[in-house]
Design a protein around this motif. Structure first.
Motif, PDB file in Angstrom:
ATOM      1  N   PHE A 172       0.841  -1.186   0.000  1.00 23.58           N
ATOM      2  CA  PHE A 172       0.000   0.000   0.000  1.00 23.58           C
ATOM      3  C   PHE A 172       0.884   1.246   0.000  1.00 23.58           C
ATOM      4  O   PHE A 172       1.690   1.451   0.898  1.00 23.58           O
ATOM      5  CB  PHE A 172      -0.928  -0.015   1.211  1.00 23.58           C
ATOM      6  CG  PHE A 172      -1.883  -1.186   1.205  1.00 23.58           C
ATOM      7  CD1 PHE A 172      -2.953  -1.208   0.328  1.00 23.58           C
ATOM      8  CD2 PHE A 172      -1.694  -2.259   2.051  1.00 23.58           C
ATOM      9  CE1 PHE A 172      -3.823  -2.290   0.305  1.00 23.58           C
ATOM     10  CE2 PHE A 172      -2.550  -3.341   2.042  1.00 23.58           C
ATOM     11  CZ  PHE A 172      -3.626  -3.364   1.162  1.00 23.58           C
ATOM     12  N   ASN A 173       0.699   2.059  -1.020  1.00 22.84           N
ATOM     13  CA  ASN A 173       1.522   3.235  -1.237  1.00 22.84           C
ATOM     14  C   ASN A 173       0.933   4.432  -0.493  1.00 22.84           C
ATOM     15  O   ASN A 173      -0.214   4.819  -0.739  1.00 22.84           O
ATOM     16  CB  ASN A 173       1.581   3.532  -2.741  1.00 22.84           C
ATOM     17  CG  ASN A 173       2.548   4.634  -3.087  1.00 22.84           C
ATOM     18  OD1 ASN A 173       2.624   5.637  -2.396  1.00 22.84           O
ATOM     19  ND2 ASN A 173       3.290   4.443  -4.169  1.00 22.84           N
ATOM     20  N   PRO A 174       1.686   5.059   0.412  1.00 16.01           N
ATOM     21  CA  PRO A 174       1.170   6.215   1.158  1.00 16.01           C
ATOM     22  C   PRO A 174       0.708   7.356   0.258  1.00 16.01           C
ATOM     23  O   PRO A 174      -0.259   8.059   0.581  1.00 16.01           O
ATOM     24  CB  PRO A 174       2.353   6.642   2.029  1.00 16.01           C
ATOM     25  CG  PRO A 174       3.191   5.412   2.167  1.00 16.01           C
ATOM     26  CD  PRO A 174       3.032   4.676   0.874  1.00 16.01           C
ATOM     27  N   LEU A 175       1.384   7.551  -0.876  1.00 17.61           N
ATOM     28  CA  LEU A 175       0.963   8.616  -1.796  1.00 17.61           C
ATOM     29  C   LEU A 175      -0.414   8.312  -2.381  1.00 17.61           C
ATOM     30  O   LEU A 175      -1.278   9.189  -2.455  1.00 17.61           O
ATOM     31  CB  LEU A 175       1.998   8.782  -2.913  1.00 17.61           C
ATOM     32  CG  LEU A 175       3.360   9.333  -2.502  1.00 17.61           C
ATOM     33  CD1 LEU A 175       4.305   9.324  -3.695  1.00 17.61           C
ATOM     34  CD2 LEU A 175       3.216  10.747  -1.955  1.00 17.61           C
ATOM     35  N   SER A 176      -0.611   7.052  -2.777  1.00 20.13           N
ATOM     36  CA  SER A 176      -1.913   6.667  -3.335  1.00 20.13           C
ATOM     37  C   SER A 176      -3.003   6.738  -2.284  1.00 20.13           C
ATOM     38  O   SER A 176      -4.115   7.207  -2.543  1.00 20.13           O
ATOM     39  CB  SER A 176      -1.835   5.248  -3.910  1.00 20.13           C
ATOM     40  OG  SER A 176      -0.907   5.169  -4.966  1.00 20.13           O
ATOM     41  N   MET A 177      -2.679   6.267  -1.077  1.00 27.21           N
ATOM     42  CA  MET A 177      -3.675   6.304  -0.008  1.00 27.21           C
ATOM     43  C   MET A 177      -4.091   7.733   0.299  1.00 27.21           C
ATOM     44  O   MET A 177      -5.262   8.015   0.576  1.00 27.21           O
ATOM     45  CB  MET A 177      -3.129   5.618   1.250  1.00 27.21           C
ATOM     46  CG  MET A 177      -3.041   4.106   1.133  1.00 27.21           C
ATOM     47  SD  MET A 177      -2.753   3.283   2.725  1.00 27.21           S
ATOM     48  CE  MET A 177      -1.081   3.771   3.063  1.00 27.21           C
ATOM     49  N   THR A 178      -3.140   8.650   0.229  1.00 32.56           N
ATOM     50  CA  THR A 178      -3.449  10.053   0.521  1.00 32.56           C
ATOM     51  C   THR A 178      -4.362  10.640  -0.545  1.00 32.56           C
ATOM     52  O   THR A 178      -5.358  11.309  -0.246  1.00 32.56           O
ATOM     53  CB  THR A 178      -2.150  10.870   0.605  1.00 32.56           C
ATOM     54  OG1 THR A 178      -1.321  10.327   1.634  1.00 32.56           O
ATOM     55  CG2 THR A 178      -2.454  12.321   0.935  1.00 32.56           C
ATOM     56  N   SER A 179      -4.047  10.372  -1.814  1.00 32.91           N
ATOM     57  CA  SER A 179      -4.857  10.948  -2.888  1.00 32.91           C
ATOM     58  C   SER A 179      -6.229  10.293  -2.973  1.00 32.91           C
ATOM     59  O   SER A 179      -7.203  10.929  -3.382  1.00 32.91           O
ATOM     60  CB  SER A 179      -4.124  10.809  -4.231  1.00 32.91           C
ATOM     61  OG  SER A 179      -3.891   9.439  -4.532  1.00 32.91           O
ATOM     62  N   GLU A 180      -6.322   9.011  -2.566  1.00 36.97           N
ATOM     63  CA  GLU A 180      -7.600   8.299  -2.616  1.00 36.97           C
ATOM     64  C   GLU A 180      -8.405   8.448  -1.325  1.00 36.97           C
ATOM     65  O   GLU A 180      -9.552   8.020  -1.258  1.00 36.97           O
ATOM     66  CB  GLU A 180      -7.347   6.816  -2.885  1.00 36.97           C
ATOM     67  CG  GLU A 180      -6.739   6.542  -4.252  1.00 36.97           C
ATOM     68  CD  GLU A 180      -6.302   5.095  -4.406  1.00 36.97           C
ATOM     69  OE1 GLU A 180      -6.360   4.342  -3.392  1.00 36.97           O
ATOM     70  OE2 GLU A 180      -5.910   4.706  -5.519  1.00 36.97           O
ATOM     71  N   ASN A 181      -7.787   9.022  -0.300  1.00 32.52           N
ATOM     72  CA  ASN A 181      -8.436   9.172   0.999  1.00 32.52           C
ATOM     73  C   ASN A 181      -8.896   7.825   1.575  1.00 32.52           C
ATOM     74  O   ASN A 181      -9.996   7.685   2.088  1.00 32.52           O
ATOM     75  CB  ASN A 181      -9.625  10.139   0.906  1.00 32.52           C
ATOM     76  CG  ASN A 181      -9.177  11.583   0.861  1.00 32.52           C
ATOM     77  OD1 ASN A 181      -8.603  12.091   1.824  1.00 32.52           O
ATOM     78  ND2 ASN A 181      -9.417  12.229  -0.266  1.00 32.52           N
ATOM     79  N   LYS A 182      -8.036   6.827   1.455  1.00 34.34           N
ATOM     80  CA  LYS A 182      -8.285   5.511   2.024  1.00 34.34           C
ATOM     81  C   LYS A 182      -7.156   5.166   2.984  1.00 34.34           C
ATOM     82  O   LYS A 182      -6.057   5.712   2.890  1.00 34.34           O
ATOM     83  CB  LYS A 182      -8.360   4.439   0.930  1.00 34.34           C
ATOM     84  CG  LYS A 182      -9.461   4.644  -0.086  1.00 34.34           C
ATOM     85  CD  LYS A 182      -9.427   3.519  -1.118  1.00 34.34           C
ATOM     86  CE  LYS A 182     -10.500   3.686  -2.178  1.00 34.34           C
ATOM     87  NZ  LYS A 182     -10.461   2.576  -3.187  1.00 34.34           N
ATOM     88  N   GLY A 183      -7.440   4.255   3.908  1.00 33.43           N
ATOM     89  CA  GLY A 183      -6.424   3.907   4.890  1.00 33.43           C
ATOM     90  C   GLY A 183      -6.391   2.415   5.185  1.00 33.43           C
ATOM     91  O   GLY A 183      -7.344   1.688   4.924  1.00 33.43           O
ATOM     92  N   VAL A 184      -5.268   1.972   5.745  1.00 34.11           N
ATOM     93  CA  VAL A 184      -5.088   0.586   6.167  1.00 34.11           C
ATOM     94  C   VAL A 184      -4.678   0.589   7.630  1.00 34.11           C
ATOM     95  O   VAL A 184      -3.750   1.301   8.021  1.00 34.11           O
ATOM     96  CB  VAL A 184      -4.012  -0.126   5.320  1.00 34.11           C
ATOM     97  CG1 VAL A 184      -3.815  -1.565   5.809  1.00 34.11           C
ATOM     98  CG2 VAL A 184      -4.384  -0.120   3.841  1.00 34.11           C
ATOM     99  N   VAL A 185      -5.392  -0.193   8.436  1.00 35.70           N
ATOM    100  CA  VAL A 185      -5.083  -0.339   9.858  1.00 35.70           C
ATOM    101  C   VAL A 185      -4.769  -1.803  10.103  1.00 35.70           C
ATOM    102  O   VAL A 185      -5.551  -2.686   9.726  1.00 35.70           O
ATOM    103  CB  VAL A 185      -6.265   0.098  10.750  1.00 35.70           C
ATOM    104  CG1 VAL A 185      -5.929  -0.103  12.216  1.00 35.70           C
ATOM    105  CG2 VAL A 185      -6.637   1.547  10.473  1.00 35.70           C
ATOM    106  N   ALA A 186      -3.620  -2.090  10.702  1.00 37.57           N
ATOM    107  CA  ALA A 186      -3.221  -3.472  10.941  1.00 37.57           C
ATOM    108  C   ALA A 186      -2.831  -3.654  12.400  1.00 37.57           C
ATOM    109  O   ALA A 186      -2.267  -2.752  13.020  1.00 37.57           O
ATOM    110  CB  ALA A 186      -2.046  -3.851  10.033  1.00 37.57           C
TER     111      ALA A 186
END
Length: 232
Positions: free
Chosen positions: A134-148
């Motif tokens: 999971f790419n932090p740049l992509s997550m930021t632009s897509e406004n999605k997150g991963v919690v583990a």
């Protein structure tokens, strides 16, 4: 798990392995918080069980296309997806989040053997290669997150664990939550227990007994009174 995200009534949630020990608890906890829950199961006989737990919809991936059905039931995407499968579903779980959605990862079941009880190291290695990055740049632009997270290693936050256990105990004692089904095996039958897990047929929890089944409360009290009675 729900302590890791902000919960708002009406959120749409996808729970993988909803008929299992953790999944069945998640379905109930999400409904307790007034969330709209869609459970995923891998066997037809688990569908009704998950509905009885409170799921609003159930996807049986043995007879339905998992992601086509997930899209049909929630075309705008999910607020939360609970996934312990690993590389088999993680990428698509993330893809089916709506903006501000969160993917909660707490295991990697598909890396483990489905039969025979022995790890296939080649298959496990290929699974690791398929693990999404999971790419932090992509997550930021897509406004999605991963919690583990992994409760087995959460030694530094016993305050959170104690609070969660107290809540669960209170809800269970009040009958708000129902304990998962338990199928127990004697320790000598550990191979049979593994086969039950690997079959994918079981619902709830599989446990091993290191002692005979517990006495009933009445039998225990009678035994205790006899042991404490004075010798004659």
């Amino acid at each position: 798990m729900l302590q890791n995200v902000v919960i708002r009534p009406g959120m749409r949630v996808l729970v993988h392995s909803a008929g299992g020990e953790v999944g069945s608890a998640l379905v109930q906890l999400c409904k307790l918080h007034n969330l709209h829950v869609i459970g995923v199961v891998g066997r037809n006989h688990k569908v009704e069980y998950v509905r009885q737990l409170g799921a609003d919809d159930v996807i049986d991936k043995s007879t339905q296309s998992l992601w086509d059905e997930a899209k049909r039931l929630c075309p705008d995407g999910y607020d939360l997806v609970f996934d312990a499968n690993g590389p088999e579903t993680l990428a698509q779980s993330y893809a089916h989040l709506k903006p501000t959605g969160k993917l909660l990862v707490y295991g990697f079941h598909t890396l483990l053997p489905k039969q025979g009880g022995r790890i296939n190291y080649l298959k496990a290695a290929l699974g690791m290669l398929r693990m999404p990055r999971f790419n932090p740049l992509s997550m930021t632009s897509e406004n999605k997150g991963v919690v583990a997270f992994n409760l087995s290693f959460l030694f530094a936050r016993t305050d959170l664990l104690h609070a969660a256990v107290n809540d669960l105990t209170t809800w269970l004692e009040a009958g708000i939550l129902q304990a998962p089904k338990v199928r127990s095996f004697a320790l000598a039958d550990v191979a049979q227990a593994h086969r039950a897990l690997e079959s994918g047929e079981s619902t709830g929890k599989v446990v091993l007994r290191t002692a005979p089944p517990f006495f009933s409360a009445a039998a225990y009290e009678a035994t205790a009174q006899q042991a404490s009675a004075p010798d004659r």
